[in-house]
Design a protein around this motif. Structure first.
Motif, PDB file in Angstrom:
ATOM      1  N   ALA A  46     -83.631  20.286   4.215  1.00 44.57           N
ATOM      2  CA  ALA A  46     -83.650  21.689   4.620  1.00 44.57           C
ATOM      3  C   ALA A  46     -82.353  22.054   5.340  1.00 44.57           C
ATOM      4  CB  ALA A  46     -84.849  21.947   5.517  1.00 44.57           C
ATOM      5  N   ARG A  47     -81.849  21.140   6.170  1.00 44.47           N
ATOM      6  CA  ARG A  47     -80.627  21.391   6.926  1.00 44.47           C
ATOM      7  C   ARG A  47     -79.446  21.558   5.978  1.00 44.47           C
ATOM      8  NH1 ARG A  47     -77.069  17.521   9.439  1.00 44.47           N
ATOM      9  NH2 ARG A  47     -76.217  18.267  11.411  1.00 44.47           N
ATOM     10  N   ARG A  48     -79.361  20.634   5.013  1.00 44.11           N
ATOM     11  CA  ARG A  48     -78.242  20.717   4.084  1.00 44.11           C
ATOM     12  C   ARG A  48     -78.352  21.967   3.207  1.00 44.11           C
ATOM     13  NH1 ARG A  48     -74.693  16.902   2.877  1.00 44.11           N
ATOM     14  NH2 ARG A  48     -74.330  16.899   5.071  1.00 44.11           N
TER      15      ARG A  48
ATOM     16  N   TYR B 288     -72.968  17.783  -1.491  1.00 39.84           N
ATOM     17  CA  TYR B 288     -71.979  18.266  -0.551  1.00 39.84           C
ATOM     18  C   TYR B 288     -71.740  19.744  -0.757  1.00 39.84           C
ATOM     19  CZ  TYR B 288     -70.306  14.456   2.199  1.00 39.84           C
ATOM     20  OH  TYR B 288     -70.191  13.498   3.142  1.00 39.84           O
ATOM     21  N   GLU B 289     -71.114  20.378   0.217  1.00 39.59           N
ATOM     22  CA  GLU B 289     -70.748  21.781   0.041  1.00 39.59           C
ATOM     23  C   GLU B 289     -69.762  21.894  -1.097  1.00 39.59           C
ATOM     24  OE1 GLU B 289     -70.684  21.809   4.649  1.00 39.59           O
ATOM     25  OE2 GLU B 289     -70.840  20.244   3.153  1.00 39.59           O
ATOM     26  N   GLU B 290     -69.979  22.886  -1.964  1.00 40.35           N
ATOM     27  CA  GLU B 290     -69.066  23.025  -3.089  1.00 40.35           C
ATOM     28  C   GLU B 290     -67.753  23.635  -2.649  1.00 40.35           C
ATOM     29  OE1 GLU B 290     -71.839  25.028  -5.514  1.00 40.35           O
ATOM     30  OE2 GLU B 290     -72.828  23.101  -5.688  1.00 40.35           O
ATOM     31  N   GLY B 291     -67.813  24.632  -1.743  1.00 39.06           N
ATOM     32  CA  GLY B 291     -66.605  25.369  -1.373  1.00 39.06           C
ATOM     33  C   GLY B 291     -65.576  24.478  -0.716  1.00 39.06           C
ATOM     34  N   LYS B 292     -65.976  23.835   0.383  1.00 39.57           N
ATOM     35  CA  LYS B 292     -65.012  23.023   1.116  1.00 39.57           C
ATOM     36  C   LYS B 292     -65.297  21.545   0.891  1.00 39.57           C
ATOM     37  CE  LYS B 292     -67.701  23.611   5.332  1.00 39.57           C
ATOM     38  NZ  LYS B 292     -67.665  23.520   6.771  1.00 39.57           N
ATOM     39  N   SER B 293     -65.323  21.173  -0.363  1.00 39.46           N
ATOM     40  CA  SER B 293     -65.519  19.761  -0.650  1.00 39.46           C
ATOM     41  C   SER B 293     -64.252  19.021  -0.256  1.00 39.46           C
ATOM     42  CB  SER B 293     -65.825  19.545  -2.114  1.00 39.46           C
ATOM     43  OG  SER B 293     -64.693  19.863  -2.865  1.00 39.46           O
ATOM     44  N   ASP B 294     -64.407  17.735  -0.062  1.00 34.80           N
ATOM     45  CA  ASP B 294     -63.313  17.012   0.590  1.00 34.80           C
ATOM     46  C   ASP B 294     -62.330  16.389  -0.389  1.00 34.80           C
ATOM     47  OD1 ASP B 294     -65.294  14.063   1.220  1.00 34.80           O
ATOM     48  OD2 ASP B 294     -65.368  15.563  -0.314  1.00 34.80           O
ATOM     49  N   ASP B 295     -62.418  16.722  -1.670  1.00 36.42           N
ATOM     50  CA  ASP B 295     -61.397  16.131  -2.537  1.00 36.42           C
ATOM     51  C   ASP B 295     -60.146  17.003  -2.519  1.00 36.42           C
ATOM     52  OD1 ASP B 295     -63.079  17.056  -5.632  1.00 36.42           O
ATOM     53  OD2 ASP B 295     -62.626  18.131  -3.797  1.00 36.42           O
TER      54      ASP B 295
END
Lengths: 343, 89, 100, 108
Positions: free
Chosen positions: C86-88, B81-88
């Motif tokens: 690749a998208r992620r 997942y994205e680290e910046g805007k993670s959902d926790d």
């Protein structure tokens, strides 16, 4: 030919050992899980070399296909709740929550030395035992081959599994049901909170794969009677279809009713128990099947068990009871606090 | 004979490729290496089906090919997942 | 040994360099996007050659259908997972490697 | 030869898994260790029943291993869910402790 195969065996065994060692000592837990996926893949090659295609098929479907995703899905829940990044397990930023699972002492303490020495002793003892066993070992292959005609199927593994050793399989199906009940009573299924941004490519791939997976799962269940395959392998392949649905985060999934799921989960054990009772009534022995009907009965049993096993494995992946069950729990207030809505 | 030699060679490339899992800088590299072994392992199974004269191995390869996406999709949807805007919260 | 079997062996042999180059590409390429490129293309071509070779060595149509189905499934699986990764990776802001 | 090779591999896998189960602190790695242990036992069981000279297979150990694989995935799933739940509970406890400490600090 012989030498090439021996070389293959040697390379495979060494790689398995190296993988297991890496898996257990690497500092990054994600890396360990990837090593585990590769380990399962190579294990199924090892089963092939042992001429056990049924086991190889089960390992391919369950060991590689499902256990890996099971660990990956759990990894996020466990590490994320600890409030730290999964890529930096050993760092441990000193926070109270951050370093919970960190090894307390990286140096070799006396205790660790003792454990190492003891396990080395155990390994030596076991290997010595293997080397002094007289060979060839006595087996049951002849007995199985002798009574294969009475079992109603041609595949000896299926015959042992469902007819000769029906007790084991009955208990195993019960263990699966018990596992599903345990998982459902511990927690509810954590669905990802955000509106899913599933890629259209993924959706298309899932739509293409789903019917094929169901077809081939059914084919494997049906084929179990006379060739490689059976209820477990087919059920595992069916559960892969459900897992694909779960990962793609279709919006209708969290609202699914639990009654059909419960019925599906209990169908296999129920049919098995009914068959066992039928055996008592007709043949006066638990789980003994009349020889002339054994084939169709076993096929029916395999189909029911395959369906239940597929649902059970998918329930394991979902990691809890469906969301529609929340309002039925007595302590729903507590559960709501970390419910799927905001988590 | 030739089939077994090809299988041995493919196993060798799999083992070589495992170096990428050890050194892969990002998690995705490691995951994709595992995906590669899926393809190579499937090829080994197919070649062994002829080399060991066990046609039932083709069914195992079929299962492998059906389940090949499962791990990668789980990885992309549930782990990476994205680290910046993670959902926790 | 019949002529189709010999052609089949030649096809299997032709597939091997692709597997090797896929592995080497995965080891030597500089970033995730190029590595994706190496392992989703080279290996699938190698597998394609292998499957053509094996198809030529059997006379059972059911096996041929299964083999072709395996190849189609692997193509689908690897293209879908390559796209997803690749998208992620782009979403996460990993910049593709360029020569300086 | 093949039999002994795979038997020894299986036993070593069992020992590795046992060692990890005892030594490693992280719950996921303990579960992985348990899985490696069970894989080792299965490998040993099937390898011991395989006869390389005749190529004859014994269906009983294979069926037992098949049962074992399914049971081990079941145990893995339950263990994973349990450790998730354990971590949730521990996190809640830690949060509550921190909150209480903050309140005490404010009280002084």
């Amino acid at each position: 030919m012989k030498m090439l195969l021996t070389g293959f065996d040697l390379l495979l065994a060494l790689t398995l050992l190296w993988l297991a060692w890496q898996l257990l000592r690497s500092t990054d837990i994600f890396k360990a899980i990837i090593f585990f996926i590769c380990f399962g893949l190579l294990m199924s090659l090892a089963w092939v070399r042992m001429h056990a295609p049924d086991v190889a098929l089960a390992e391919a479907a369950i060991g590689t296909g499902l256990t890996g995703p099971l660990f990956l899905a759990a990894l996020r829940r466990i590490e994320r709740k600890a409030g730290k990044n999964m890529m930096s397990e050993p760092a441990g930023n000193g926070e109270e929550t951050g370093s919970r699972w960190k090894a307390r002492n990286r140096e070799m303490s006396p205790l660790l030395w003792t454990v190492t020495a003891l396990t080395c002793c155990l390994a030596g003892l076991l290997i010595w035992t293997v080397l002094i066993i007289p060979r060839p070992l006595p087996g049951l292959a002849d007995q199985v081959a002798g009574s294969l005609a009475e079992s109603g199927v041609n595949n000896p593994v299926t015959a042992v599994l469902l007819n000769f050793r029906g007790y084991d399989t009955l208990l195993e199906v019960m263990v699966l049901l018990l596992g599903a009940i345990t998982v459902w009573s511990i927690t509810h299924a954590p669905f990802p909170p955000r509106v899913p941004d599933t890629s259209p490519v993924q959706k298309a791939a899932v739509r293409l794969l789903l019917p094929l997976i169901c077809l081939i799962g059914g084919y494997l269940v049906w084929q179990g009677a006379y060739q490689t395959g059976g209820a477990f392998q087919g059920g595992a392949v069916l559960s892969a279809a459900l897992v694909l649905l779960l990962i793609s985060d279709f919006l209708w999934l969290p609202g699914m009713r639990s009654l059909p799921l419960r019925l599906g989960l209990t169908l296999g054990p129920l049919v098995f128990v009914l068959l066992a009772g039928f055996g008592i009534l007709v043949e006066k022995t638990l789980l003994r099947l009349p020889v002339e009907y054994a084939g169709p009965l076993l096929l029916f049993l395999e189909a029911a068990c395959g369906l239940s096993i597929g649902l059970t494995l998918a329930a394991f992946f979902a990691g809890g009871r469906p969301a529609s069950d929340l309002r039925e729990t007595p302590y729903s207030g507590e559960a709501k606090g970390k419910g799927p809505a905001e988590s | 004979m030739i089939h077994v030699a090809v299988a041995l060679f493919l196993l060798l490339t799999v083992v070589l490729g495992m170096i990428r899992i050890v050194y892969g800088p990002t998690v995705a590299d490691r995951m994709m290496a595992a995906q590669l072994f899926g393809t190579s392992g499937l090829a080994i199974l197919l070649v062994l089906a002829w080399g060991m004269d066990m046609p039932e191995l083709i069914d195992i390869a079929l299962t492998f090919s059906l389940l090949a996406t499962l791990a990668t999709m789980t990885f992309v949807r549930r782990v990476w997942y994205e680290e910046g805007k993670s959902d926790d919260s | 040994m019949t002529i189709p079997e010999i052609i089949g062996l030649a096809c299997i042999a032709a597939g091997i360099p692709f597997f090797l180059s896929g592995t080497i590409g995965m080891l030597r390429f500089p970033d995730i996007f190029t590595r994706l490129h190496a392992l989703t293309k080279a290996d699938n071509v190698g597998l394609g050659f292998l499957i053509i070779g094996l198809c030529l060595q059997t006379d059972d149509w059911f096996i041929v259908i299964k083999l072709v189905l395996i190849w189609v499934l692997v193509l689908t699986a690897s293209s879908a997972s390559c796209h997803l990764v690749a998208r992620r990776a782009l979403q996460k802001g990993i910049r593709p490697w360029t020569r300086e | 030869m093949t039999t002994i090779l795979y038997s020894v591999t299986g036993l070593l896998l069992f020992v590795f898994g046992l060692f990890a189960l005892i030594v490693c602190p992280h719950p996921l790695r303990k579960i992985l260790g348990g899985n490696v242990m069970s894989a080792g036992i299965f490998l040993f069981l099937v390898a011991a029943s395989y006869r390389a000279d005749t190529g004859e297979i014994d269906a009983v150990p294979q069926a037992m291993v098949l049962t074992g694989i399914v049971v081990s995935v079941c145990i893995t799933a339950v263990a994973l869910v349990l450790s998730t739940r354990l971590q949730q509970a521990a996190d809640q406890g830690a949060r509550r402790r921190r909150k209480r400490r903050r309140e005490e600090d404010a009280g002084e």
